[in-house]
Motif scaffolding. Structure first.
Motif, PDB file in Angstrom:
ATOM      1  N   ALA A   1       0.822  -1.211   0.000  1.00 52.92           N
ATOM      2  CA  ALA A   1       0.000   0.000   0.000  1.00 52.92           C
ATOM      3  C   ALA A   1       0.857   1.262   0.000  1.00 52.92           C
ATOM      4  O   ALA A   1       0.537   2.249  -0.671  1.00 52.92           O
ATOM      5  CB  ALA A   1      -0.936  -0.002   1.203  1.00 52.92           C
ATOM      6  N   ILE A   2       1.967   1.239   0.730  1.00 59.57           N
ATOM      7  CA  ILE A   2       2.866   2.399   0.771  1.00 59.57           C
ATOM      8  C   ILE A   2       3.555   2.580  -0.578  1.00 59.57           C
ATOM      9  O   ILE A   2       3.670   3.703  -1.091  1.00 59.57           O
ATOM     10  CB  ILE A   2       3.893   2.232   1.910  1.00 59.57           C
ATOM     11  CG1 ILE A   2       3.193   2.322   3.269  1.00 59.57           C
ATOM     12  CG2 ILE A   2       4.993   3.292   1.805  1.00 59.57           C
ATOM     13  CD1 ILE A   2       4.058   1.852   4.423  1.00 59.57           C
ATOM     14  N   THR A   3       4.019   1.476  -1.147  1.00 55.68           N
ATOM     15  CA  THR A   3       4.674   1.546  -2.452  1.00 55.68           C
ATOM     16  C   THR A   3       3.756   2.160  -3.497  1.00 55.68           C
ATOM     17  O   THR A   3       4.186   2.948  -4.345  1.00 55.68           O
ATOM     18  CB  THR A   3       5.116   0.141  -2.898  1.00 55.68           C
ATOM     19  OG1 THR A   3       6.031  -0.400  -1.945  1.00 55.68           O
ATOM     20  CG2 THR A   3       5.794   0.180  -4.262  1.00 55.68           C
ATOM     21  N   ALA A   4       2.469   1.795  -3.434  1.00 61.25           N
ATOM     22  CA  ALA A   4       1.488   2.296  -4.391  1.00 61.25           C
ATOM     23  C   ALA A   4       0.881   3.635  -3.988  1.00 61.25           C
ATOM     24  O   ALA A   4       0.027   4.164  -4.710  1.00 61.25           O
ATOM     25  CB  ALA A   4       0.376   1.263  -4.573  1.00 61.25           C
ATOM     26  N   LEU A   5       1.314   4.186  -2.853  1.00 60.98           N
ATOM     27  CA  LEU A   5       0.771   5.452  -2.339  1.00 60.98           C
ATOM     28  C   LEU A   5      -0.739   5.367  -2.149  1.00 60.98           C
ATOM     29  O   LEU A   5      -1.473   6.322  -2.401  1.00 60.98           O
ATOM     30  CB  LEU A   5       1.106   6.616  -3.282  1.00 60.98           C
ATOM     31  CG  LEU A   5       2.561   6.783  -3.728  1.00 60.98           C
ATOM     32  CD1 LEU A   5       2.717   8.036  -4.570  1.00 60.98           C
ATOM     33  CD2 LEU A   5       3.503   6.832  -2.539  1.00 60.98           C
ATOM     34  N   MET A   6      -1.224   4.223  -1.707  1.00 56.35           N
ATOM     35  CA  MET A   6      -2.656   3.986  -1.553  1.00 56.35           C
ATOM     36  C   MET A   6      -2.977   3.491  -0.142  1.00 56.35           C
ATOM     37  O   MET A   6      -3.354   2.318   0.045  1.00 56.35           O
ATOM     38  CB  MET A   6      -3.133   2.949  -2.573  1.00 56.35           C
ATOM     39  CG  MET A   6      -3.118   3.414  -4.016  1.00 56.35           C
ATOM     40  SD  MET A   6      -4.421   4.606  -4.326  1.00 56.35           S
ATOM     41  CE  MET A   6      -4.256   4.798  -6.100  1.00 56.35           C
ATOM     42  N   PRO A   7      -2.829   4.316   0.894  1.00 59.91           N
ATOM     43  CA  PRO A   7      -3.107   3.837   2.258  1.00 59.91           C
ATOM     44  C   PRO A   7      -4.539   3.370   2.451  1.00 59.91           C
ATOM     45  O   PRO A   7      -4.797   2.505   3.291  1.00 59.91           O
ATOM     46  CB  PRO A   7      -2.798   5.062   3.131  1.00 59.91           C
ATOM     47  CG  PRO A   7      -2.866   6.237   2.201  1.00 59.91           C
ATOM     48  CD  PRO A   7      -2.406   5.728   0.869  1.00 59.91           C
TER      49      PRO A   7
END
Length: 376
Positions: A288-294
């Motif tokens: 989720a962090i890698t994709a900037l999608m918390p």
């Protein structure tokens, strides 16, 4: 020549057979072939984790007959403006790179190219560092712009000889396999995406009050559940609805081949506690962090039994009588060819030639704990 073959982390029909066949053909031409995991941060962003992902798809050194070099080490190929271009160190050291991936509509954006060979080149081969850099670029350029900007530079700066594109039909079976030269990869993938878009799985009805999904998983979709099917998306910290939005979503479990990665859980409204128990927070949060999608890693309301979850969900549908609610139950977002539909769809179903009823209406069956008995 030393040829690196990039293999990803999706559950693609006959993926092991396709990868092995390409390895055999390359070896027959005299190449020294090895496989590299091309899956960004998946598998917990570890060497061993990415090997395990491939192994669950039947891709091992023994079955493929070639070495598998799994490493999170990358080299910097160059830059696309202010953004760095990274590539798997082993792949970058080869004389040629071959990519093997499914082409399909993406779950997070729409553009000239979406999920496929360009994405594997820009993100998958970039490992965790490259995947994170790509998603940083999306803040400035948008997903489609970032993919084209970084993907084009990867193609220009690296040794991608060709890609093998796989298109599946709505039954999750192979519809087409196409070899695409590296020099024509972007233009050819645009055409393949148009074909894939017409074959993607879809829910059979526009109006859905409650969608019950047996399982989510990274092996099934990059977002755990295909947003093109559930008609929801996560935009950074917010969940947004698409066309004909599904009003409520209940997810019952995590696919075992997702290895604890429950990204996408945040798009559900309700979940079974077994899904929460199967979730590995560290692995999920890395993705989720890698994709900037918390928002994709948030935990929804969770219940010990299906009966508890469904009774709660029905209370949130806006005053419907239970027999009038439009409820669909599917196995996962890759398997929509068979659905369990509530009585609210009876009238519409009877007037459609593209649907084949399989049974008469019947009450849902629960076990002694209050969990649904399987239907798929």
């Amino acid at each position: 020549m030393k040829v690196a073959l990039g293999a990803g982390s999706r559950g693609i029909s006959s993926y092991d057979l396709i990868v092995r066949t390409i390895c055999e053909e390359l070896k027959a031409l005299g190449a020294s072939v090895f496989i590299v995991p091309a899956m960004g941060s998946h598998g917990g962003a570890t060497d061993a984790g990415q090997l395990e992902v491939l192994a669950h798809y039947g891709i091992t050194e023994q079955t493929m007959g070639v070495p598998i070099k799994s490493s999170m080490e990358v080299v910097e190929l160059g830059r696309a403006g202010e953004f760095r271009i990274y590539q798997d160190r082993n792949a970058a050291g080869a004389d040629a790179i071959v990519l093997v991936n499914r082409v399909k509509p993406h779950t997070d954006f729409h553009g000239p190219v979406e999920s496929g060979l360009m994405k594997m080149a820009a993100i998958g081969l970039g490992k965790q560092k490259g995947a994170h850099q790509f998603h940083q670029a999306t803040v400035r350029l948008g997903h489609a712009g970032a993919l084209l900007t970084i993907g084009r530079e990867v193609l220009r700066l690296s040794k991608i000889a060709f890609g093998v594109a796989i298109i599946e039909n709505p039954l999750h079976r192979i519809a087409r396999i196409a070899a695409v030269p590296g020099a024509a990869l972007e233009a050819e993938e645009m055409k393949l995406l148009d074909q894939a878009r017409g074959l993607m799985p879809r829910l059979p009805f526009d109006g859905v009050d409650l969608l019950v999904i047996d399982e989510l998983g990274k092996n099934l979709s990059g977002s755990g559940m295909d947003t093109n099917v559930i008609r929801r998306d996560a935009d950074g910290s917010f969940i947004k609805a698409g066309a004909h939005p599904v009003r409520r979503i209940y997810v019952r479990s995590l696919h075992p081949h997702s290895y604890g990665n429950a990204v996408g859980i945040g798009m559900a409204d309700f979940i079974h506690e077994r899904l929460l128990r199967a979730m590995d927070p560290k692995v999920t949060w890395i993705n989720a962090i890698t994709a900037l999608m918390p928002a994709n890693a948030r935990v929804p309301m969770h219940f010990p039994t299906d009966r508890d979850a469904l009774e709660t969900a029905m209370q949130t549908l806006g005053g419907y009588e239970p027999q009038g609610a439009k409820v669909l139950w599917i196995k996962n977002t890759l398997s929509c060819e068979t659905v369990l539909a509530s009585e609210g769809y009876l009238e519409e179903t009877g007037g459609r030639s593209d649907l084949l009823p399989q049974s008469e209406p019947a009450a849902l069956a629960f076990d002694s704990r209050g969990d649904l008995l399987p239907v798929f």
